[in-house]
Design an enzyme around this catalytic site. Structure first.
Site, mmCIF file in Angstrom:
data_model
loop_
_atom_site.group_PDB
_atom_site.id
_atom_site.type_symbol
_atom_site.label_atom_id
_atom_site.label_comp_id
_atom_site.label_asym_id
_atom_site.label_seq_id
_atom_site.Cartn_x
_atom_site.Cartn_y
_atom_site.Cartn_z
ATOM 1 N N THR A 76 0.572 -17.208 -3.915
ATOM 2 C CA THR A 76 -0.302 -17.798 -4.283
ATOM 3 C C THR A 76 -0.311 -18.870 -5.426
ATOM 4 O OG1 THR A 76 -1.713 -15.652 -3.416
ATOM 5 C CG2 THR A 76 -2.806 -16.854 -5.127
ATOM 6 N N TYR A 131 -6.921 -17.906 1.543
ATOM 7 C CA TYR A 131 -6.396 -19.106 1.271
ATOM 8 C C TYR A 131 -5.113 -19.272 1.778
ATOM 9 C CZ TYR A 131 -4.372 -15.951 -1.969
ATOM 10 O OH TYR A 131 -3.935 -15.033 -2.620
ATOM 11 N N THR A 165 2.349 -12.427 -5.380
ATOM 12 C CA THR A 165 2.268 -10.946 -5.937
ATOM 13 C C THR A 165 2.616 -9.782 -5.238
ATOM 14 O OG1 THR A 165 0.019 -10.999 -5.472
ATOM 15 C CG2 THR A 165 0.743 -12.095 -7.703
ATOM 16 N N ASP A 166 2.642 -9.986 -3.693
ATOM 17 C CA ASP A 166 2.731 -8.677 -2.924
ATOM 18 C C ASP A 166 4.265 -8.182 -3.122
ATOM 19 O OD1 ASP A 166 0.254 -9.477 -2.045
ATOM 20 O OD2 ASP A 166 0.917 -9.686 -0.012
ATOM 21 N N LYS A 189 2.204 -3.576 -8.336
ATOM 22 C CA LYS A 189 0.859 -4.077 -8.041
ATOM 23 C C LYS A 189 -0.049 -2.921 -7.819
ATOM 24 C CE LYS A 189 -1.146 -7.476 -5.152
ATOM 25 N NZ LYS A 189 -1.211 -8.744 -4.337
ATOM 26 N N GLU A 211 10.504 20.403 -4.615
ATOM 27 C CA GLU A 211 9.908 20.522 -3.350
ATOM 28 C C GLU A 211 10.776 20.419 -2.300
ATOM 29 O OE1 GLU A 211 6.754 21.142 -2.479
ATOM 30 O OE2 GLU A 211 6.485 21.440 -4.743
HETATM 31 C C1 SIN Z 1 -0.280 -13.314 -3.687
HETATM 32 O O1 SIN Z 1 0.608 -14.080 -4.243
HETATM 33 O O2 SIN Z 1 -0.868 -12.991 -4.617
HETATM 34 C C2 SIN Z 1 -0.123 -12.965 -2.500
HETATM 35 C C3 SIN Z 1 0.498 -13.608 -1.343
HETATM 36 C C4 SIN Z 1 1.908 -13.453 -1.761
HETATM 37 O O3 SIN Z 1 2.391 -12.474 -2.119
HETATM 38 O O4 SIN Z 1 2.763 -14.436 -1.544
#
Ligand code: SIN
Length: 360
Positions: free
Chosen positions: A43, A57, A123-124, A196, A317
């Site tokens: 992103t 987007y 971020t993923d 995340k 467990e």
């Molecule tokens: C992001 O960057 O927030 C989502 C998409 C990605 O992980 O490339």
């Protein structure tokens, strides 16, 4: 003095002052750290249809040089140059890109002329790349992984400030020897601990239970603690001669699970399986036949938890000693997968792998 001489003197003065200014500027640039920005997509390199588009987007469209040019302030804090490693949304991250990235980071950091590295990333899966690098980078120099939750085209986009601060951090003395760091939303995290936690907000990166390593105040990174787990130069993992990583998959436990996914993963050739169990890493009775069949084929089973927080108690467990399971400590399933892949490049002995899970 006649008019001609005054003019001549004025020209000389202007030349001397300009030369001095150029020298001062050059001196200043020489004292700046040299930071390489390696771009992978995400992103932070995305683009939306309007300035209110914060979902829907397109990620990974802006090339690294444009990212750098969009933040001219970077040049005031470091001598920056960019390199495009990949241009992908990070849900498409692969072991192949990780190996390319890890090797390139090691090559660059071996050069005296490079002081630190920033990696721009979606971020993923950012937390996975950060943990992978935390285990395979062979340098004490700073490596900072950065992303953004809003594309650069959105109102209040977070990427530019995140990139600016990540660059300061990568060039800072404070970040040396701290392992691979993650910098978003003014907060500095260890690549091992961060995850995340929220699908759509800028304060999504957290290290549940453990907390961040530090914060930014203005342009200044401030650290309060470091991770005690072995990283970078202290690990036994060397990717320089590797062209691929052993196949490791994750299976998620849920009510009425029959073990059919474990059977499928074994058939697909998994060398390791991370079991994201319920509660403290519980495995359902109905899964045991599939697990034992997998182990007969040499598959190593790591017990993690779908809960996402807390330590997996060895022999709690499940009878780990009897079944030769490895407990994942407090690594979430996606991070346990990375450590298991790297561990399998060294050994497939569950006891030795268990030791690595307590260390890293
Ligand atoms: C992001 O960057 O927030 C989502 C998409 C990605 O992980 O490339």
């Amino acid at each position: 003095m006649n008019r001609k001489n005054y003019l001549f003197l004025a020209v000389i003065c202007v030349l001397v002052f300009s030369l001095q200014a150029v020298c001062l500027a050059a001196e200043k640039t020489d004292t700046l750290p040299n930071v390489k920005i390696l771009a992978t997509g995400g992103t932070i390199a995305g683009s939306g249809a309007t300035n209110t588009t914060t979902v829907g987007y397109t990620a990974a469209v802006t090339p690294v040089d444009a990212l750098i040019n969009d933040v001219p302030e970077l040049k005031k804090v470091a001598n920056v140059s960019g390199e495009q490693i990949s241009q992908i949304a990070s849900e498409n991250m692969t072991n192949e890109v990780w190996l390319t990235l890890g090797k390139r980071v090691n090559q660059l950091l071996a050069q005296d002329a490079i002081d630190g590295i920033v990696i721009t990333h979606g971020t993923d899966t950012l937390e996975e790349t950060a943990y992978f690098l935390n285990l395979v980078v062979k340098s004490n120099k700073p490596v900072v992984v950065v992303g953004s939750m809003r594309p650069p085209t959105a109102m209040s986009a977070d990427g530019m400030l995140n990139l600016y601060r990540a660059t300061i951090l990568a060039g800072s003395k404070e970040a040396i020897g701290k392992g691979v760091l993650v910098m978003l939303n003014d907060t500095i995290h260890s690549g091992r601990d961060v995850t995340k936690t929220i699908t759509d907000r800028v304060d999504t990166f957290r290290a549940p239970e453990i907390g961040p390593l530090g914060f930014f105040t203005g342009d200044q990174p401030v650290f309060y603690r470091t991770s005690l787990r072995k990283h970078t130069t202290a690990t036994e993992f060397d990717i320089n001669q590797l062209n691929d990583l052993p196949r490791v998959d994750i299976t998620y436990h849920y009510a009425n699970n029959t073990g059919v996914v474990i059977e499928a993963l074994t058939r697909a050739g998994a060398k390791g399986i991370v079991h994201a169990g319920t509660g403290n890493g519980s495995i359902g009775k109905a899964e045991y036949p599939a697990i034992e069949a997998a182990q007969k084929k040499g598959v190593v089973i790591v017990r993690s938890a779908r809960v996402g927080n807390g330590i997996i108690a060895r022999n709690g467990e499940a009878n780990d000693d009897k079944y030769n399971f490895v407990a994942s400590d407090n690594l979430n399933p996606q991070k346990a997968r990375i450590l298991l892949m790297l561990a399998l490049t060294k050994t497939n002995n569950p006891q030795e792998i268990q030791k690595m899970f307590w260390e890293y």
